[in-house]
Structures are given as C-alpha cells and as structure tokens.
Design a protein around this motif. Structure first.
Motif, short mmCIF file in Angstrom:
data_model
loop_
_atom_site.label_atom_id
_atom_site.label_comp_id
_atom_site.label_asym_id
_atom_site.label_seq_id
_atom_site.Cartn_x
_atom_site.Cartn_y
_atom_site.Cartn_z
N VAL A 214 0.82 -1.21 0.00
CA VAL A 214 0.00 0.00 0.00
C VAL A 214 0.86 1.26 0.00
O VAL A 214 0.58 2.22 -0.74
CB VAL A 214 -0.95 0.01 1.22
N TYR A 215 1.91 1.29 0.82
CA TYR A 215 2.61 2.54 1.10
C TYR A 215 3.97 2.67 0.43
O TYR A 215 4.63 3.70 0.60
CB TYR A 215 2.75 2.72 2.60
N ASN A 230 -4.10 5.28 -3.44
CA ASN A 230 -4.50 4.14 -2.62
C ASN A 230 -5.88 3.67 -3.10
O ASN A 230 -6.89 3.88 -2.43
CB ASN A 230 -4.53 4.51 -1.14
N ASN A 232 -7.12 0.78 -3.16
CA ASN A 232 -7.73 -0.19 -2.25
C ASN A 232 -8.56 0.51 -1.18
O ASN A 232 -9.66 0.07 -0.83
CB ASN A 232 -6.66 -1.06 -1.59
N THR A 428 -5.66 -5.58 -0.69
CA THR A 428 -5.81 -5.20 0.71
C THR A 428 -7.01 -4.28 0.84
O THR A 428 -7.58 -3.82 -0.14
CB THR A 428 -4.56 -4.48 1.24
N GLY A 430 -6.57 -1.40 2.33
CA GLY A 430 -5.99 -0.07 2.13
C GLY A 430 -5.81 0.77 3.38
O GLY A 430 -5.46 1.95 3.26
#
Length: 590
Positions: A214-215, A230, A232, A428, A430
């Motif tokens: 995610v990051y 992002n 998600n 995911t 998120g």
C-alpha cells in the motif's frame, strides 16, 4: 529499564528529529511582519459562512467544498477525516479511534462522543502478558489492535447532524484515493520513517507485505511532491458509502478483517466488530479565568488539560511574563502534578470507578498548587489522595448555522500496528490498524490493567472553549502526552497573554517528558523539559537555575488547529481559522 515514550504522533526513532530535520541555514531567523507578533508565521484566516483547519491542504479544501455543497459541519468533518486517512496515513485512518466535541446550536451546549473500541474478547490477559516486552505490551503487532471506532463514529454523528446523504459525503474522497495526490514535506518524512521502523528486525509484526504493497512503490515510500494513490482504500470507502457502518462492522469488510486475523494468528473477530457502538458522553468542564474549557473524561486524558489549567489558574502567569522562566516553570509543574493523577486513575470507567469530581475540583487544584515552589523544581511528584469510588490528526470545522466541531482521530504510534488487512481478490483494504492497545497496563491492581472487551487509556483529546455560555473555540493540539500540555498552552497564550488563534499556535512551546504513565511505568526523577528554539535564552538559563533538565527541540511539540467564533459589534459572528506551522496544514474560511 529502557524508557518508552508514548508519543502518538511520532514513530520510534523520531525523537532525534530535531537534528534529522536541521536546516542548512541555522543562523537565519524569520522575516518581519508589518503587523501582529513577529513569531507568527501567518495571519488568522477569516470568514462568515464556515471554516476548516486541518493537517493537509486538500483535506481542508474537501471540508470547505462539503460546506459549500450544503453540508453541515459534521458532514465536512466526516469528509475531512476520510480524506486525511488517505492523505495523512502517518497519523490516522479508519483502523483507529475517534473522539469529538461539538457545539450543538439547537441544544445550545457542547456535546461529546467517545469513538474508541474494545480489546478483542478472545485475547486473554495471560496471552497479552506472554507477548510483553520488558513488562509492557509491545509497540506493534496484533496484540496491540483494538476494535477500530472511527467508522461507527462517522455513522453515529451523521445520523444526528448530517445534511447531505451519507454516500455523497464519502464518494468524493473515494475518487481522491483513486486519483491520487502529491505527498507534502512533513508527511513524506514520517511515512519513510514509519515504514523503516516496521521493517526493523524483531519489530514483532506478524506480516508486513500488505503494508509495503500500500505505502511503497519500487521498495520505497513516495518523496515530497510525488503522487501517492490508494485505490484499495478508495474501494473500501465505496463499500462503506454503499453499506453504511454495517459494511465495516458486520458485513464484507468485517469478514475480510476476521479472515485476516485468523490468517496471521490474531484475535479480532466479526463478533468483536459487530458489538462496537459509539458512546455519546457529557463533557467535563472547568473555568479558566472565566473561560469555560471542555474536555472528555476517561478513558481519555481530557481531564489532564482541565487539571493543568486549574492548577495554573492559582498563579498570576500574566505578571510573570510571556515565555518567562517563571511562567514556563509553573505551567510545567502543573503538568507534572496532573500527569501523576493521570497515571494513577485514568482507565475505562466501565471497569473502574474514577474520582473525577474530586480531581476536577478547584479545592483539589489549590491543594496541589501549594506544592509548587516558585524558585525550584519539585524533587518528587506523587498522585494526590482521592476518595475511592481513573500519531494523531486533529481538525476543526464550523458551518453557517453555528455548529462548531472539534475532532481528533488516531492510529496511535505513528501509522499504527503495522498490520494492513487483506481485501478481495488478493488485494488489501488499504488501511492500517491502530496499536492503541499498547497503552494497557499489565500490572495486577492497576485501573488500566488489560482485560478482554475493555477500552485502553487514550491520549487523543479534542478541545473546546466557551465564553459566557457561547461557543468560542473548537481547538486541539495533537501528539500523545503533548496534547494536554499543548491545549493548556493555547488557552494560556490567548487568555493570559492576549494572543490571537494563529499567534497562540505559532508561539514557542514547551513539553515535559518523564512523568509516570498509565501503563504502570514510573516517573524518572524530575524528567526532561524540552523547549522550542524560540524560547528566550534568559528563560532557559532561569529554568536551569531552578533545577530543570532541559532538552532540545525534538519534533514532538504537536500539531494545532483552531476555529474561533468572534461576536462582532453588529451582533453577528465571524470565524477565525488557524493552523499549525509545524505541519503541512491549511486553514480556510469563506
């Protein structure tokens, strides 16, 4: 024993941030303003129809846009909080808890809500103790995760105060997550350090791949000015927009959360999530030189702000002088006294009787103030006798109807636990879960002792102040134990020293570390008093002569937002909005 610092806004390793963020031109001071105080970085922003002050310019714009589309201050607050969960993931998100104070124009009073979640019912004290590090719960991992309360808080306040349809509040933010936004300077700094901490050997996190997906991109976090997306989280917001709070607590998101914790060996279940409910609470209130100051009671530390002000009120701080050694000394000693009571009593009031009325009384404050020596730091500080009966984002927003909202939301230590739940189709959801459970105590007999289904001690607190029964300020200072200290300094700066809302926030701050903690950790002598570089040299020398151990600026002085209502000569009001020059934020009004 290694001292652990409970700074919600700072990840492990940022205590040296003062050196890490040093500027290449250390001898160059600020420019000169033609009006106002020289130390103020900007003027207060004024408007008549509404105002918002947040830690990110785009979040502020979203709040103002929500107001201009006919939304209430609560609609704007929900949209801002959702946006900050994407824009400022180092400080908040829907994996954490939320608290708020607001002025209800129809009722003519301040109301509050507690949106903090319980510990999992399947996590026993014995198991929690088995995961302890040096006798305390660890910083990261599944053992620190409580039920996230934020989404239910959004739903609960929207049911009472929302004007726009629920989906219309969230869908623009979902689109923002998918479209992406550039990362500003301070958030880029903390994002890099948070992710580095999660990847350290023996960090205690069950899995890190979801967070990395995610990051980070190509093995690193986005740098200042680079785009971050992002999608998600955008999809998760769309599910909440369509299904309401039940989508998160008893629907598809809850199913993913339960499956994720089952996969990694955690304890959160769909039943834990489904049982969660936001609590509407009556705020605590004290007066400070005639100003009514509000705070939320335990399990938060809002009472500490009020206690600190009650003790400080016993002294003539104005005569002592702004930023003088005497003024800072008496404020810091008031903090030390208040924090010993915090460590002794604060916990979930559903499990422990807490003598709030006694601790909040002016008579008790006078007793405690008598312990402060004017020329010397107290050698030892203990909690008072009481009858037996206990990383963050902050924003303010107000609307044309007179509603003013003070809102704070956090994942606790930096980004949280390090755990990002699985989503559909190998993706995911998120967002990262909070690590608020770190703040439970593990010592038998302590009011804040871990139990299944219990809320831990909470550092995050919104602030609110009234004058003559009318709303004055929706304000707050984020950052762990800095919050009561920072809130008190804002009130003192404005009431005792006559500063405006922007000047009060830009003024140099102090922060004291080393008091006892609600985890059971004892005080370390007189602790360390950290001062920002703007505190005059003569004041530093005076404090050292009193016996204080002084620390340097360390990046831990919090983040401030404020929306103030001013009654004008024609009887109408205007809003003045102020933001934090130490962060990436923006204040706007219209």
């Amino acid at each position: 024993m290694h001292r652990r610092s409970f700074l919600a806004a700072l990840p492990l390793g940022v205590m040296g941030a003062g050196a890490a963020m040093a500027q290449p031109y250390p001898n160059v001071g600020m420019g000169d303003r033609i009006t106002g105080e020289r130390f103020a970085g900007r003027s207060t922003v004024w408007g008549s129809q509404g105002a918002a002050a947040t830690a990110h310019p785009i979040a502020t714009l979203i709040g103002i846009d929500t107001l201009r589309r006919g939304g209430s201050a609560i609609d704007a607050a929900i949209a801002i909080n959702a946006a900050l969960g994407f824009l400022e993931p180092v400080a908040n998100g829907i994996g954490g808890d939320a608290f708020g104070l607001l002025w209800d124009p129809a009722l003519g009073r301040v109301v509050g809500f507690n949106g903090s979640g319980n510990s999992p019912m399947g996590l026993s004290l014995e198991t929690a103790r088995s995961r302890a590090v040096d006798g305390y719960l660890p910083r990261y991992g599944a053992v620190t995760v409580n039920v996230p309360g934020t989404v239910d808080a959004w739903w609960s306040v929207h049911q009472r105060y929302g004007k726009l349809p629920w989906a219309e509040v969230l869908l623009p933010v979902a689109e923002l997550c998918e479209r992406g936004a550039p990362v500003p300077q301070v958030i880029a700094y903390y994002l890099e350090r948070n992710m580095a901490n999660f990847q350290r050997p023996n960090a205690g996190i069950e899995e890190i791949d979801n967070a990395l997906s995610v990051y980070t991109t190509s093995g690193r976090t986005p740098r200042e000015g680079e785009m971050f997306r992002n999608p998600n989280l955008g999809r998760t917001y769309r599910m909440i927009a369509e299904g309401g709070r039940d989508a998160f607590y008893d629907g598809p998101i809850a199913e993913h959360i339960e499956s994720y914790f089952r996969r990694i060996g955690g304890w959160m279940t769909r039943a834990d999530l489904a049982a969660h409910q936001t609590e509407w609470v009556t705020p605590l209130m004290t007066t400070y030189r005639g100003v009514e100051v509000y705070g939320l009671g335990p399990n938060t530390q809002g009472l500490s702000t009020l206690q600190l002000l009650n003790v400080a009120e016993q002294f003539d701080l104005r005569t002592m002088g702004f930023q003088s050694a005497a003024s800072i000394h008496h404020q810091a000693e008031a903090k030390r006294l208040a924090f010993e009571d915090r460590a002794r009593w604060f916990s979930d009031p559903r499990f422990t009787e807490i003598p709030v009325e006694h601790l909040l009384s002016k008579a008790y404050a006078a007793e405690r103030a008598a312990l402060i020596r004017p020329d010397r730091v107290m050698d030892h500080v203990f909690p008072g006798d009481a009858p037996t009966q206990g990383d963050t984002t902050y924003f303010s927003v107000a609307d044309a109807d007179g509603m003013m909202v003070s809102w704070i939301q956090s994942n606790y230590r930096g980004m949280g636990s390090g755990l990002v739940p699985d989503g559909p189709d190998g993706s995911t959801l998120g967002f990262m879960f909070q690590d608020r459970g770190e703040l439970f105590a593990l010592r038998d007999g302590h009011p804040n002792l871990y139990q299944p289904g219990k809320r831990p001690f909470h550092t995050i607190i919104p602030g609110f102040a009234c004058r003559d029964g009318q709303p004055w300020m929706a304000f707050g200072v984020m950052g762990g134990g800095m919050q009561p200290q920072g809130q008190a300094q804002i009130i003192i700066n404005m009431v005792d020293y006559g500063l405006g809302p922007q000047e009060a926030g830009d003024a140099p701050r102090w922060q004291h570390y080393g008091s006892s903690e609600p985890t059971g950790q004892p005080a370390e002598g007189v602790g360390v008093l950290h001062l920002e570089s703007g505190v005059p040299a003569v004041s530093r020398a005076g404090l050292e002569a009193m016996g204080w151990t002084l620390g340097p600026p360390d990046g831990g002085f919090g983040g401030y937002q404020n929306v103030m209502r001013q009654i004008n000569a024609d009887g109408g009001w205007t809003y003045g909005a102020a933001t934090e020059m130490r962060k990436d934020g923006l204040a706007l009004a219209w």
